[in-house]
Design a protein around this motif. Sequence first.
Motif, PDB file in Angstrom:
ATOM      1  N   SER A  37       0.819  -1.215   0.000  1.00 42.03           N
ATOM      2  CA  SER A  37       0.000   0.000   0.000  1.00 42.03           C
ATOM      3  C   SER A  37       0.854   1.266   0.000  1.00 42.03           C
ATOM      4  CB  SER A  37      -0.949   0.011   1.194  1.00 42.03           C
ATOM      5  OG  SER A  37      -0.240   0.217   2.403  1.00 42.03           O
ATOM      6  N   GLY A  38       2.092   1.150   0.443  1.00 40.09           N
ATOM      7  CA  GLY A  38       2.971   2.312   0.461  1.00 40.09           C
ATOM      8  C   GLY A  38       3.738   2.521  -0.830  1.00 40.09           C
ATOM      9  N   GLN A  39       3.529   1.684  -1.806  1.00 37.72           N
ATOM     10  CA  GLN A  39       4.247   1.769  -3.074  1.00 37.72           C
ATOM     11  C   GLN A  39       3.364   2.409  -4.142  1.00 37.72           C
ATOM     12  OE1 GLN A  39       7.514   0.783  -3.229  1.00 37.72           O
ATOM     13  NE2 GLN A  39       7.217   0.502  -1.035  1.00 37.72           N
ATOM     14  N   PHE A  40       3.929   3.316  -4.899  1.00 38.01           N
ATOM     15  CA  PHE A  40       3.149   4.060  -5.902  1.00 38.01           C
ATOM     16  C   PHE A  40       2.604   3.187  -7.012  1.00 38.01           C
ATOM     17  CE2 PHE A  40       7.358   3.993  -7.736  1.00 38.01           C
ATOM     18  CZ  PHE A  40       7.129   3.896  -9.091  1.00 38.01           C
ATOM     19  N   ARG A  41       3.172   2.009  -7.226  1.00 33.57           N
ATOM     20  CA  ARG A  41       2.719   1.142  -8.327  1.00 33.57           C
ATOM     21  C   ARG A  41       1.445   0.373  -7.991  1.00 33.57           C
ATOM     22  NH1 ARG A  41       8.315  -1.469 -10.634  1.00 33.57           N
ATOM     23  NH2 ARG A  41       9.444   0.494 -10.727  1.00 33.57           N
ATOM     24  N   PHE A  42       1.034   0.432  -6.739  1.00 30.18           N
ATOM     25  CA  PHE A  42      -0.146  -0.310  -6.305  1.00 30.18           C
ATOM     26  C   PHE A  42      -1.238   0.666  -5.882  1.00 30.18           C
ATOM     27  CE2 PHE A  42       3.460  -3.120  -5.477  1.00 30.18           C
ATOM     28  CZ  PHE A  42       3.057  -4.260  -6.152  1.00 30.18           C
ATOM     29  N   ASP A  43      -2.477   0.283  -6.110  1.00 27.49           N
ATOM     30  CA  ASP A  43      -3.621   1.108  -5.739  1.00 27.49           C
ATOM     31  C   ASP A  43      -3.839   1.030  -4.227  1.00 27.49           C
ATOM     32  OD1 ASP A  43      -6.897   0.889  -5.325  1.00 27.49           O
ATOM     33  OD2 ASP A  43      -6.226   2.560  -6.584  1.00 27.49           O
ATOM     34  N   LEU A  44      -3.745   2.150  -3.548  1.00 28.33           N
ATOM     35  CA  LEU A  44      -3.846   2.209  -2.090  1.00 28.33           C
ATOM     36  C   LEU A  44      -5.168   1.638  -1.592  1.00 28.33           C
ATOM     37  CD1 LEU A  44      -2.824   3.131   0.704  1.00 28.33           C
ATOM     38  CD2 LEU A  44      -3.856   5.346   0.215  1.00 28.33           C
ATOM     39  N   THR A  45      -6.265   2.048  -2.177  1.00 24.60           N
ATOM     40  CA  THR A  45      -7.585   1.590  -1.730  1.00 24.60           C
ATOM     41  C   THR A  45      -7.717   0.081  -1.877  1.00 24.60           C
ATOM     42  OG1 THR A  45      -8.534   3.723  -2.368  1.00 24.60           O
ATOM     43  CG2 THR A  45     -10.063   1.892  -2.023  1.00 24.60           C
ATOM     44  N   HIS A  46      -7.273  -0.440  -2.986  1.00 26.83           N
ATOM     45  CA  HIS A  46      -7.339  -1.886  -3.235  1.00 26.83           C
ATOM     46  C   HIS A  46      -6.487  -2.651  -2.226  1.00 26.83           C
ATOM     47  CE1 HIS A  46      -7.557  -5.651  -5.457  1.00 26.83           C
ATOM     48  NE2 HIS A  46      -6.241  -5.732  -5.349  1.00 26.83           N
ATOM     49  N   GLU A  47      -5.262  -2.196  -2.025  1.00 28.47           N
ATOM     50  CA  GLU A  47      -4.360  -2.877  -1.099  1.00 28.47           C
ATOM     51  C   GLU A  47      -4.887  -2.827   0.330  1.00 28.47           C
ATOM     52  OE1 GLU A  47      -1.924  -4.828  -2.032  1.00 28.47           O
ATOM     53  OE2 GLU A  47      -2.219  -4.222  -4.104  1.00 28.47           O
ATOM     54  N   MET A  48      -5.456  -1.711   0.737  1.00 32.01           N
ATOM     55  CA  MET A  48      -5.990  -1.597   2.099  1.00 32.01           C
ATOM     56  C   MET A  48      -7.197  -2.511   2.279  1.00 32.01           C
ATOM     57  SD  MET A  48      -3.694   0.349   3.267  1.00 32.01           S
ATOM     58  CE  MET A  48      -4.255  -0.120   4.826  1.00 32.01           C
ATOM     59  N   SER A  49      -8.026  -2.611   1.257  1.00 32.86           N
ATOM     60  CA  SER A  49      -9.179  -3.504   1.310  1.00 32.86           C
ATOM     61  C   SER A  49      -8.734  -4.958   1.437  1.00 32.86           C
ATOM     62  CB  SER A  49     -10.030  -3.312   0.052  1.00 32.86           C
ATOM     63  OG  SER A  49     -11.062  -4.251  -0.003  1.00 32.86           O
ATOM     64  N   LYS A  50      -7.750  -5.343   0.641  1.00 27.70           N
ATOM     65  CA  LYS A  50      -7.218  -6.707   0.703  1.00 27.70           C
ATOM     66  C   LYS A  50      -6.552  -6.974   2.052  1.00 27.70           C
ATOM     67  CE  LYS A  50      -7.794  -8.440  -3.482  1.00 27.70           C
ATOM     68  NZ  LYS A  50      -8.316  -9.767  -3.749  1.00 27.70           N
ATOM     69  N   MET A  51      -5.826  -5.989   2.569  1.00 25.59           N
ATOM     70  CA  MET A  51      -5.154  -6.136   3.858  1.00 25.59           C
ATOM     71  C   MET A  51      -6.174  -6.360   4.969  1.00 25.59           C
ATOM     72  SD  MET A  51      -4.467  -4.472   6.974  1.00 25.59           S
ATOM     73  CE  MET A  51      -4.964  -2.819   6.579  1.00 25.59           C
ATOM     74  N   ARG A  52      -7.214  -5.543   4.992  1.00 27.43           N
ATOM     75  CA  ARG A  52      -8.234  -5.681   6.031  1.00 27.43           C
ATOM     76  C   ARG A  52      -8.936  -7.036   5.955  1.00 27.43           C
ATOM     77  NH1 ARG A  52      -8.811  -0.050   5.023  1.00 27.43           N
ATOM     78  NH2 ARG A  52      -8.208   1.116   6.879  1.00 27.43           N
TER      79      ARG A  52
END
Length: 76
Positions: A37-52
């Motif tokens: 989620s902290g990397q510009f190549r990945f979508d923050l919202t998507h990564e946070m949703s997957k993480m949760r």
Amino acid sequence: GFRALIESVDGFENVIAKHASFAPAYAGLASAHAARSGQFRFDLTHEMSKMRAAAEKAISLDPLLAEAHDSPGMVS
């Protein structure tokens, strides 16, 4: 690097595919998505949703697993 971030998620997903009730794999997957989620190549919202989702699954399988609580704590 970038490749390691991709492979870390893939590795945890492979373990989960074989052992769907292995809470540490979900906790690791949550951590991998948090790192991405902290990397510009990945979508923050998507990564946070997957993480949760992965963290919630890990907690539901093993509420006492400390690692399951790490990723949500890093971003809250």
